[in-house]
Scaffold this active site. Structure first.
Site, mmCIF file in Angstrom:
data_model
loop_
_atom_site.group_PDB
_atom_site.id
_atom_site.type_symbol
_atom_site.label_atom_id
_atom_site.label_comp_id
_atom_site.label_asym_id
_atom_site.label_seq_id
_atom_site.Cartn_x
_atom_site.Cartn_y
_atom_site.Cartn_z
ATOM 1 N N THR A 39 15.179 -4.884 -26.999
ATOM 2 C CA THR A 39 14.155 -3.865 -26.721
ATOM 3 C C THR A 39 14.695 -2.666 -25.951
ATOM 4 O OG1 THR A 39 13.582 -4.874 -24.617
ATOM 5 C CG2 THR A 39 12.400 -5.678 -26.565
ATOM 6 N N ARG A 49 19.626 -3.969 -19.382
ATOM 7 C CA ARG A 49 18.815 -3.632 -20.567
ATOM 8 C C ARG A 49 18.726 -4.838 -21.481
ATOM 9 N NH1 ARG A 49 19.732 1.629 -24.049
ATOM 10 N NH2 ARG A 49 21.130 0.246 -25.151
ATOM 11 N N ASP A 101 29.365 0.535 -25.381
ATOM 12 C CA ASP A 101 28.792 -0.113 -24.196
ATOM 13 C C ASP A 101 29.773 0.035 -23.039
ATOM 14 O OD1 ASP A 101 28.218 -2.152 -22.196
ATOM 15 O OD2 ASP A 101 26.729 -2.886 -23.615
ATOM 16 N N ASP A 106 30.760 -3.190 -21.073
ATOM 17 C CA ASP A 106 31.617 -4.082 -21.862
ATOM 18 C C ASP A 106 33.026 -3.510 -21.980
ATOM 19 O OD1 ASP A 106 29.681 -5.966 -22.234
ATOM 20 O OD2 ASP A 106 29.177 -5.382 -24.284
HETATM 21 C C1 PRP Z 1 23.804 0.432 -19.291
HETATM 22 C C2 PRP Z 1 24.135 1.636 -18.419
HETATM 23 C C3 PRP Z 1 22.789 2.039 -17.887
HETATM 24 C C4 PRP Z 1 21.874 1.689 -19.030
HETATM 25 C C5 PRP Z 1 21.487 2.954 -19.749
HETATM 26 O O1 PRP Z 1 23.667 -0.701 -18.522
HETATM 27 O O2 PRP Z 1 25.066 1.366 -17.425
HETATM 28 O O3 PRP Z 1 22.426 1.366 -16.714
HETATM 29 O O4 PRP Z 1 22.596 0.826 -19.915
HETATM 30 O O5 PRP Z 1 20.554 2.685 -20.746
HETATM 31 P P1 PRP Z 1 19.042 3.195 -20.666
HETATM 32 O O6 PRP Z 1 19.104 4.621 -20.265
HETATM 33 O O7 PRP Z 1 18.532 2.997 -22.056
HETATM 34 O O8 PRP Z 1 18.307 2.336 -19.674
HETATM 35 P P2 PRP Z 1 23.353 -2.142 -19.149
HETATM 36 O O9 PRP Z 1 21.896 -2.461 -19.008
HETATM 37 O O10 PRP Z 1 23.935 -2.262 -20.508
HETATM 38 O O11 PRP Z 1 24.043 -3.137 -18.152
HETATM 39 P P3 PRP Z 1 25.555 -3.283 -17.655
HETATM 40 O O12 PRP Z 1 25.822 -2.103 -16.786
HETATM 41 O O13 PRP Z 1 25.500 -4.551 -16.886
HETATM 42 O O14 PRP Z 1 26.463 -3.359 -18.846
HETATM 43 N N1 URA Z 2 24.403 1.626 -22.325
HETATM 44 C C1 URA Z 2 25.684 1.834 -22.713
HETATM 45 O O1 URA Z 2 26.620 1.289 -22.101
HETATM 46 N N2 URA Z 2 25.907 2.644 -23.765
HETATM 47 C C2 URA Z 2 24.916 3.235 -24.451
HETATM 48 O O2 URA Z 2 25.182 3.978 -25.402
HETATM 49 C C3 URA Z 2 23.589 3.000 -24.039
HETATM 50 C C4 URA Z 2 23.364 2.198 -22.974
#
Ligand code: PRP
Ligand code: URA
Length: 221
Positions: free
Chosen positions: A120, A116, A212, A215
């Protein structure tokens, strides 16, 4: 399963959401939500909750009758059969993978990498490697957070293009907005989750959520 009415922008959507209410799931979820939980415990509890959610999402896995020989004679039983494919959405979904593989060690594994944008919240794809011949497979997509739903819809689009049908998705925390977007684009997908939270904040994070997930899992805050 119950069709779960999600009200969004005044519209009530009927989506196949399986709201998992097991007390052990909610005990684990509370530990994950707690901001004082560090990465080591977070990882362990992510595995525990994923085991429980995966057990729920595989309730109707084909398991034909068999007869096995105990030391005392024949016993009727059931053995799981058929092709299972588990697809973690990177990176956070990797924290759930070992749990599913503990339950179904023979599962094939596909990977979808989505990130993500921090401003945005739009998901972009950076990796994809899916097993072939998904048409007859029992496909489980694992991603702990369903926020805007952008990542889920992008991943489900890729699975559909690869021939997957009847996909089940496991998420640890969901927002009504994400459920609504999945319903709009993939009404046949069943969502297994213990929590549908209030909604999203201005940064598109789930409130109250747990922050997150990636993280907190990897200590990258
Ligand atoms: C997080 C999570 C989902 C996404 C959800 O991943 O694991 O994939 O956000 O958000 P959305 O429904 O608004 O798309 P992120 O993109 O933060 O990546 P990561 O898993 O590498 O931390
Ligand atoms: N991704 C996350 O890890 N947490 C949130 O709340 C939304 C997207």
């Amino acid at each position: 399963m119950r069709r779960f009415g999600v009200r969004l922008l005044g519209i009530v959507l009927a989506v196949p959401v399986h709201l998992v209410e097991h007390p052990l799931v909610h005990d684990a979820l509370s530990i994950l939500r707690d901001s004082t939980t560090g990465p080591e415990l977070f990882r362990r509890i992510a595995v525990r909750i994923s085991l429980l959610l995966a057990a729920e999402a595989t309730r109707d896995l084909p398991a034909p009758a068999v007869t096995v020989s105990t030391p005392l004679g024949p016993a009727a039983g059931r053995r799981v059969s058929g092709d299972v494919v588990v697809v973690p959405v990177l990176r956070a979904g990797l924290g759930m993978l070992d749990a599913v593989l503990q339950l179904i060690p023979t599962a094939r594994v596909g990977h979808i990498g989505l990130q993500r944008d921090e401003l945005t919240a739009v998901a972009s794809r950076y990796y994809s490697k899916l097993p072939g011949a998904l048409g007859g497979s029992f496909v489980l997509m694992i991603d702990p957070m369903l926020a805007t739903g952008g990542s889920a819809v992008a991943a489900l689009d890729m699975l559909r293009e690869a021939g997957a049908v009847g996909v089940r998705m496991i998420c640890i925390v969901s927002a009504p907005e994400g459920i609504a977007l999945v319903e709009q684009h993939h009404p046949d997908v069943h969502i297994y989750t213990p929590a549908i939270d209030q909604g999203l904040n201005a940064n598109k994070f789930i409130v109250p959520g747990l922050g997150d997930f990636g993280d907190r899992l990897y200590g990258t805050q």
